[in-house]
Design a protein around this motif. Structure first.
Motif, PDB file in Angstrom:
ATOM      1  N   ILE A 174       7.844   2.983   5.788  1.00 15.27           N
ATOM      2  CA  ILE A 174       8.340   3.050   4.406  1.00 15.27           C
ATOM      3  C   ILE A 174       8.567   4.506   4.010  1.00 15.27           C
ATOM      4  CG2 ILE A 174       7.760   2.609   1.994  1.00 15.27           C
ATOM      5  CD1 ILE A 174       6.213   0.112   2.949  1.00 15.27           C
ATOM      6  N   ALA A 175       7.619   5.385   4.371  1.00 15.22           N
ATOM      7  CA  ALA A 175       7.765   6.816   4.060  1.00 15.22           C
ATOM      8  C   ALA A 175       9.010   7.391   4.724  1.00 15.22           C
ATOM      9  CB  ALA A 175       6.519   7.573   4.512  1.00 15.22           C
ATOM     10  N   ARG A 176       9.293   6.958   5.950  1.00 18.47           N
ATOM     11  CA  ARG A 176      10.487   7.446   6.670  1.00 18.47           C
ATOM     12  C   ARG A 176      11.762   7.100   5.891  1.00 18.47           C
ATOM     13  NH1 ARG A 176      10.829   4.953  12.401  1.00 18.47           N
ATOM     14  NH2 ARG A 176      11.055   3.107  11.096  1.00 18.47           N
ATOM     15  N   SER A 177      11.807   5.901   5.327  1.00 17.66           N
ATOM     16  CA  SER A 177      12.966   5.530   4.516  1.00 17.66           C
ATOM     17  C   SER A 177      12.999   6.313   3.211  1.00 17.66           C
ATOM     18  CB  SER A 177      12.943   4.028   4.215  1.00 17.66           C
ATOM     19  OG  SER A 177      13.266   3.284   5.358  1.00 17.66           O
ATOM     20  N   LEU A 178      11.854   6.457   2.567  1.00 15.04           N
ATOM     21  CA  LEU A 178      11.784   7.191   1.304  1.00 15.04           C
ATOM     22  C   LEU A 178      12.233   8.636   1.462  1.00 15.04           C
ATOM     23  CD1 LEU A 178       8.397   6.104  -0.320  1.00 15.04           C
ATOM     24  CD2 LEU A 178      10.694   5.679  -1.201  1.00 15.04           C
ATOM     25  N   CYS A 179      11.945   9.224   2.598  1.00 14.25           N
ATOM     26  CA  CYS A 179      12.233  10.631   2.849  1.00 14.25           C
ATOM     27  C   CYS A 179      13.729  10.928   2.752  1.00 14.25           C
ATOM     28  CB  CYS A 179      11.696  11.015   4.228  1.00 14.25           C
ATOM     29  SG  CYS A 179      11.437  12.780   4.446  1.00 14.25           S
ATOM     30  N   MET A 180      14.556   9.898   2.942  1.00 13.22           N
ATOM     31  CA  MET A 180      16.007  10.079   2.877  1.00 13.22           C
ATOM     32  C   MET A 180      16.550   9.911   1.456  1.00 13.22           C
ATOM     33  SD  MET A 180      16.686  10.874   5.961  1.00 13.22           S
ATOM     34  CE  MET A 180      18.474  10.762   6.088  1.00 13.22           C
ATOM     35  N   ASN A 181      15.646   9.702   0.491  1.00 14.05           N
ATOM     36  CA  ASN A 181      16.043   9.529  -0.917  1.00 14.05           C
ATOM     37  C   ASN A 181      17.123   8.451  -1.103  1.00 14.05           C
ATOM     38  OD1 ASN A 181      14.350  11.652  -1.992  1.00 14.05           O
ATOM     39  ND2 ASN A 181      15.775  13.099  -1.026  1.00 14.05           N
ATOM     40  N   PRO A 182      16.854   7.240  -0.624  1.00 12.85           N
ATOM     41  CA  PRO A 182      17.877   6.193  -0.712  1.00 12.85           C
ATOM     42  C   PRO A 182      18.071   5.702  -2.145  1.00 12.85           C
ATOM     43  CG  PRO A 182      15.807   5.251   0.029  1.00 12.85           C
ATOM     44  CD  PRO A 182      15.594   6.733  -0.048  1.00 12.85           C
ATOM     45  N   ARG A 183      19.239   5.112  -2.389  1.00 17.40           N
ATOM     46  CA  ARG A 183      19.521   4.499  -3.684  1.00 17.40           C
ATOM     47  C   ARG A 183      18.984   3.068  -3.725  1.00 17.40           C
ATOM     48  NH1 ARG A 183      19.498   5.751  -7.397  1.00 17.40           N
ATOM     49  NH2 ARG A 183      21.277   4.940  -8.549  1.00 17.40           N
ATOM     50  N   ILE A 184      18.886   2.450  -2.552  1.00 15.52           N
ATOM     51  CA  ILE A 184      18.345   1.096  -2.459  1.00 15.52           C
ATOM     52  C   ILE A 184      17.566   0.981  -1.157  1.00 15.52           C
ATOM     53  CG2 ILE A 184      20.471   0.186  -1.397  1.00 15.52           C
ATOM     54  CD1 ILE A 184      19.891  -2.483  -2.878  1.00 15.52           C
ATOM     55  N   MET A 185      16.466   0.229  -1.196  1.00 16.42           N
ATOM     56  CA  MET A 185      15.685  -0.016   0.015  1.00 16.42           C
ATOM     57  C   MET A 185      15.731  -1.498   0.358  1.00 16.42           C
ATOM     58  SD  MET A 185      12.412   2.554  -0.270  1.00 16.42           S
ATOM     59  CE  MET A 185      11.880   2.179   1.408  1.00 16.42           C
ATOM     60  N   LEU A 186      15.942  -1.779   1.629  1.00 14.09           N
ATOM     61  CA  LEU A 186      16.026  -3.151   2.130  1.00 14.09           C
ATOM     62  C   LEU A 186      14.801  -3.430   2.998  1.00 14.09           C
ATOM     63  CD1 LEU A 186      19.781  -3.115   3.263  1.00 14.09           C
ATOM     64  CD2 LEU A 186      18.853  -3.577   0.985  1.00 14.09           C
ATOM     65  N   PHE A 187      14.073  -4.473   2.664  1.00 11.51           N
ATOM     66  CA  PHE A 187      12.857  -4.846   3.391  1.00 11.51           C
ATOM     67  C   PHE A 187      13.060  -6.216   4.030  1.00 11.51           C
ATOM     68  CE2 PHE A 187      11.458  -1.940   0.120  1.00 11.51           C
ATOM     69  CZ  PHE A 187      10.406  -1.221   0.674  1.00 11.51           C
ATOM     70  N   ASP A 188      12.864  -6.289   5.353  1.00 10.41           N
ATOM     71  CA  ASP A 188      13.005  -7.575   6.045  1.00 10.41           C
ATOM     72  C   ASP A 188      11.631  -8.044   6.509  1.00 10.41           C
ATOM     73  OD1 ASP A 188      13.877  -9.831   7.296  1.00 10.41           O
ATOM     74  OD2 ASP A 188      15.048  -8.817   8.842  1.00 10.41           O
ATOM     75  N   GLU A 189      11.015  -8.918   5.734  1.00 10.32           N
ATOM     76  CA  GLU A 189       9.688  -9.466   6.056  1.00 10.32           C
ATOM     77  C   GLU A 189       8.715  -8.335   6.433  1.00 10.32           C
ATOM     78  OE1 GLU A 189       8.885 -12.595   5.786  1.00 10.32           O
ATOM     79  OE2 GLU A 189      10.619 -13.875   6.161  1.00 10.32           O
ATOM     80  N   PRO A 190       8.502  -7.357   5.557  1.00  7.31           N
ATOM     81  CA  PRO A 190       7.731  -6.168   5.937  1.00  7.31           C
ATOM     82  C   PRO A 190       6.266  -6.437   6.241  1.00  7.31           C
ATOM     83  CG  PRO A 190       8.113  -6.203   3.574  1.00  7.31           C
ATOM     84  CD  PRO A 190       8.955  -7.303   4.152  1.00  7.31           C
ATOM     85  N   THR A 191       5.753  -7.608   5.859  1.00  8.30           N
ATOM     86  CA  THR A 191       4.338  -7.897   6.110  1.00  8.30           C
ATOM     87  C   THR A 191       4.125  -8.957   7.183  1.00  8.30           C
ATOM     88  OG1 THR A 191       4.303  -9.565   4.348  1.00  8.30           O
ATOM     89  CG2 THR A 191       3.719  -7.307   3.729  1.00  8.30           C
ATOM     90  N   SER A 192       5.200  -9.480   7.770  1.00  9.79           N
ATOM     91  CA  SER A 192       5.054 -10.641   8.661  1.00  9.79           C
ATOM     92  C   SER A 192       4.339 -10.303   9.965  1.00  9.79           C
ATOM     93  CB  SER A 192       6.417 -11.259   8.961  1.00  9.79           C
ATOM     94  OG  SER A 192       7.212 -10.357   9.696  1.00  9.79           O
ATOM     95  N   ALA A 193       4.376  -9.019  10.386  1.00  8.20           N
ATOM     96  CA  ALA A 193       3.726  -8.644  11.640  1.00  8.20           C
ATOM     97  C   ALA A 193       2.302  -8.133  11.425  1.00  8.20           C
ATOM     98  CB  ALA A 193       4.557  -7.572  12.347  1.00  8.20           C
ATOM     99  N   LEU A 194       1.804  -8.231  10.195  1.00  5.63           N
ATOM    100  CA  LEU A 194       0.512  -7.637   9.860  1.00  5.63           C
ATOM    101  C   LEU A 194      -0.604  -8.672   9.787  1.00  5.63           C
ATOM    102  CD1 LEU A 194       1.607  -5.227   6.976  1.00  5.63           C
ATOM    103  CD2 LEU A 194       1.363  -4.706   9.416  1.00  5.63           C
ATOM    104  N   ASP A 195      -1.819  -8.223  10.096  1.00  4.37           N
ATOM    105  CA  ASP A 195      -2.994  -9.057   9.865  1.00  4.37           C
ATOM    106  C   ASP A 195      -3.181  -9.226   8.355  1.00  4.37           C
ATOM    107  OD1 ASP A 195      -3.519  -9.211  12.572  1.00  4.37           O
ATOM    108  OD2 ASP A 195      -4.767  -7.413  12.556  1.00  4.37           O
ATOM    109  N   PRO A 196      -3.764 -10.363   7.931  1.00  2.00           N
ATOM    110  CA  PRO A 196      -3.888 -10.647   6.497  1.00  2.00           C
ATOM    111  C   PRO A 196      -4.520  -9.519   5.682  1.00  2.00           C
ATOM    112  CG  PRO A 196      -4.457 -12.597   7.751  1.00  2.00           C
ATOM    113  CD  PRO A 196      -4.250 -11.488   8.751  1.00  2.00           C
ATOM    114  N   GLU A 197      -5.537  -8.860   6.244  1.00  4.07           N
ATOM    115  CA  GLU A 197      -6.221  -7.831   5.458  1.00  4.07           C
ATOM    116  C   GLU A 197      -5.367  -6.573   5.268  1.00  4.07           C
ATOM    117  OE1 GLU A 197      -7.732  -7.362   9.747  1.00  4.07           O
ATOM    118  OE2 GLU A 197      -7.237  -8.982   8.365  1.00  4.07           O
TER     119      GLU A 197
END
Length: 251
Positions: free
Chosen positions: A156-179
């Motif tokens: 997410i920081a890598r995307s933010l660093c480019m100062n985007p006008r819009i951010m697109l997230f594709d299931e950003p939590t699907s590969a993560l453990d619940p906690e």
């Protein structure tokens, strides 16, 4: 009303032709306004990820228009479309796509350096972005030494660093453990509160209900229903939406 950052008009995406043709998107139209978080929901294979790749210029529609801040991506050449992706659109995918041999700060700075920014300035920007997502203390750590949630925050920081006008997230939590899901969602909530325009494919119902400004429900390549989360979750109009919500909520 805020200005439109992303506008899709009658977008179709067909893979193949003849009897083998697959209609991934069928006449999709919607607008994301500045500062809005639009949650995209729907069953697997409904066209959600195709919508994101086309919205960000990674893929071209078969027909229709895709405008980012008034510029139609369909009319751009390959080089101009690539420039638009670098300067206007941030991506966060299911996989973190970090370079294992680079530290967190180096991963975040890399796109800036590839864009011609001097390394000292790129590192300062990277550290500021890592600070924004709450992991400045991990700047010199390598991906293999981080949890999944921490790696996704680096992405997410890598995307933010480019100062985007819009951010697109594709299931950003699907590969993560619940906690680890909460720490990533908390970052996204913070971005929403700061006014970042976001289009987010997600199965996180609580997140969509509490943070989204608009919920879009897709099925078989079409937008079946859309509206504010209160209306969408509590009073859905379409039978397909009702069935989807019933199946999700019964798990």
């Amino acid at each position: 009303m805020n200005a439109a950052v992303l506008r899709l008009s009658d977008v179709h995406r067909v893979h193949g032709d003849g009897e083998a043709a697959v209609h991934a998107l069928r006449g999709v139209s919607f607008t994301a306004y500045a500062g809005e978080l639009v949650a995209v929901m729907g069953p697997s294979g409904s066209g959600k990820s195709t919508l994101l790749t086309i919205a960000g210029g990674l893929d071209q529609p078969t027909s229709g228009s895709v405008e980012v801040e008034g510029t139609d991506l369909v009319g751009l050449g390959q080089a101009d479309r690539a420039r638009m992706r670098r300067t206007s659109v941030g991506y966060v995918f299911q996989g973190f796509n970090l370079v294992p041999a680079l530290t967190a700060a180096e991963n975040v700075a890399l796109p800036r350096e590839l864009d011609g920014v001097r390394s000292g300035k790129a590192r300062r920007d990277a550290l500021a972005a890592l600070e924004e997502v709450g992991i400045a203390d991990l700047a010199d750590r390598f991906p293999d030494d981080m949890s999944g949630g921490q790696q996704q925050r680096v992405a997410i920081a890598r995307s933010l660093c480019m100062n985007p006008r819009i951010m697109l997230f594709d299931e950003p939590t699907s590969a993560l453990d619940p906690e680890m899901i909460k720490e990533v969602l908390d970052v996204m909530v913070g971005l929403a509160e700061e006014g970042m325009t976001m289009l987010c494919v997600t199965h996180e119902m609580g997140f969509a209900r509490s943070v989204a400004d608009n919920v879009v429900f897709m099925d078989e390549g079409e937008i079946v229903e859309s509206g504010p989360p209160g209306t969408f979750f509590d009073n859905p109009k379409n039978d397909r939406t009702k069935l989807f919500l019933k199946q999700i909520l019964s798990h």
